[in-house]
Design a protein around this motif. Sequence first.
Motif, mmCIF file in Angstrom:
data_model
loop_
_atom_site.group_PDB
_atom_site.id
_atom_site.type_symbol
_atom_site.label_atom_id
_atom_site.label_comp_id
_atom_site.label_asym_id
_atom_site.label_seq_id
_atom_site.Cartn_x
_atom_site.Cartn_y
_atom_site.Cartn_z
ATOM 1 N N LYS A 171 -6.643 -2.386 3.599
ATOM 2 C CA LYS A 171 -7.599 -2.142 2.577
ATOM 3 C C LYS A 171 -7.360 -2.016 1.080
ATOM 4 C CE LYS A 171 -10.990 -0.437 5.729
ATOM 5 N NZ LYS A 171 -11.877 0.846 6.292
ATOM 6 N N ASP A 172 -6.329 -1.309 0.827
ATOM 7 C CA ASP A 172 -5.793 -1.094 -0.327
ATOM 8 C C ASP A 172 -5.048 -2.559 -0.828
ATOM 9 O OD1 ASP A 172 -6.219 1.476 -0.515
ATOM 10 O OD2 ASP A 172 -4.238 2.269 -0.084
ATOM 11 N N ASP B 20 -5.935 -5.580 0.066
ATOM 12 C CA ASP B 20 -7.162 -6.359 -0.171
ATOM 13 C C ASP B 20 -7.758 -6.071 -1.570
ATOM 14 O OD1 ASP B 20 -6.818 -7.833 2.094
ATOM 15 O OD2 ASP B 20 -8.615 -7.370 3.294
ATOM 16 N N GLU B 21 -7.808 -4.776 -1.978
ATOM 17 C CA GLU B 21 -8.369 -4.330 -3.197
ATOM 18 C C GLU B 21 -7.620 -5.154 -4.389
ATOM 19 O OE1 GLU B 21 -11.323 -3.174 -4.199
ATOM 20 O OE2 GLU B 21 -11.567 -3.190 -1.943
ATOM 21 N N PHE B 22 -6.020 -5.141 -4.162
ATOM 22 C CA PHE B 22 -5.423 -5.854 -5.161
ATOM 23 C C PHE B 22 -5.717 -7.199 -5.427
ATOM 24 C CE2 PHE B 22 -1.920 -8.749 -5.863
ATOM 25 C CZ PHE B 22 -1.415 -8.236 -7.156
ATOM 26 N N TYR B 23 -5.940 -7.809 -4.029
ATOM 27 C CA TYR B 23 -6.508 -9.375 -3.912
ATOM 28 C C TYR B 23 -7.548 -9.747 -4.764
ATOM 29 C CZ TYR B 23 -2.900 -9.573 -0.163
ATOM 30 O OH TYR B 23 -1.965 -9.613 0.734
ATOM 31 N N LEU B 24 -8.375 -8.795 -4.618
ATOM 32 C CA LEU B 24 -9.819 -8.841 -5.415
ATOM 33 C C LEU B 24 -9.597 -8.714 -6.764
ATOM 34 C CD1 LEU B 24 -12.755 -9.382 -4.669
ATOM 35 C CD2 LEU B 24 -13.100 -7.002 -4.641
ATOM 36 N N SER B 25 -8.714 -7.973 -7.286
ATOM 37 C CA SER B 25 -8.684 -7.602 -8.417
ATOM 38 C C SER B 25 -7.560 -8.798 -9.437
ATOM 39 C CB SER B 25 -8.028 -6.439 -8.822
ATOM 40 O OG SER B 25 -6.504 -6.478 -8.475
ATOM 41 N N ARG C 215 -13.206 -9.525 5.834
ATOM 42 C CA ARG C 215 -12.055 -8.856 5.135
ATOM 43 C C ARG C 215 -12.042 -9.690 3.871
ATOM 44 N NH1 ARG C 215 -5.884 -9.134 6.571
ATOM 45 N NH2 ARG C 215 -5.095 -8.363 4.815
ATOM 46 N N GLN C 216 -11.791 -8.824 2.861
ATOM 47 C CA GLN C 216 -11.971 -9.387 1.444
ATOM 48 C C GLN C 216 -10.844 -10.787 1.392
ATOM 49 O OE1 GLN C 216 -13.647 -8.890 -1.000
ATOM 50 N NE2 GLN C 216 -14.235 -6.612 -1.294
#
Length: 204
Positions: free
Chosen positions: A66-67, A69-74, A132-133
């Motif tokens: 999850k961490d 994937d949050e980078f991918y979103l950013s 998933r993101q």
Amino acid sequence: MTELTPRQLKAQETKKNLLEKGLELFHERGFDNVTVESIAKACNVSKGAFYVHFTSKYDVFLEKFKDIDEFYLSFIPSIPDDLKASEKILLFYKGQMTYLRDVLGKDFIHTIYTSALALTIDDDHYLTDQNRQLYQIIRSYVEEGVERKEFKRELSVDEISMLVTRCMRGTIYDWIIFRERLDPVVEIHSMTSVVLDGLKCDSE
């Protein structure tokens, strides 16, 4: 912003330690050979303290996914809006693989992916979860390409997304296998470019 209390800060530190130690033990012993008790013991906390933060040992690396994937979103805002969908996908994959290679490192990726594969892969598995993101980002680019008639209409958005994300998973797994003999940043561009070229309309 509300400041955290000493108790909340302590809880954050405990969760971080459990996460890092759990991943370390998975790497050293293999996922099947690590128990919740061994993770808790390595962090000098009780099993009860472990379950305050995680529901199972599976959740340890699920949290890390999850961490990631949050980078991918950013990373998305750094990709120019005026590019073609295929160019956006290639840029996104370059950023993803650079992050995995240079920030997380091959040993860490080896640990979380081999641990994930030690479990039964079903529709609820995080690696295959289409909500998933990571998968939603790729799907949005594919939808954009279809709408702009960049990609062939013979295949659905789901089918194109599946082919494109297989390039990503295949690159990661090959990197785990071949290690220093394969550069994931170079490999993802080479493989995905070939697939995307085959998906483009003849007029492209």
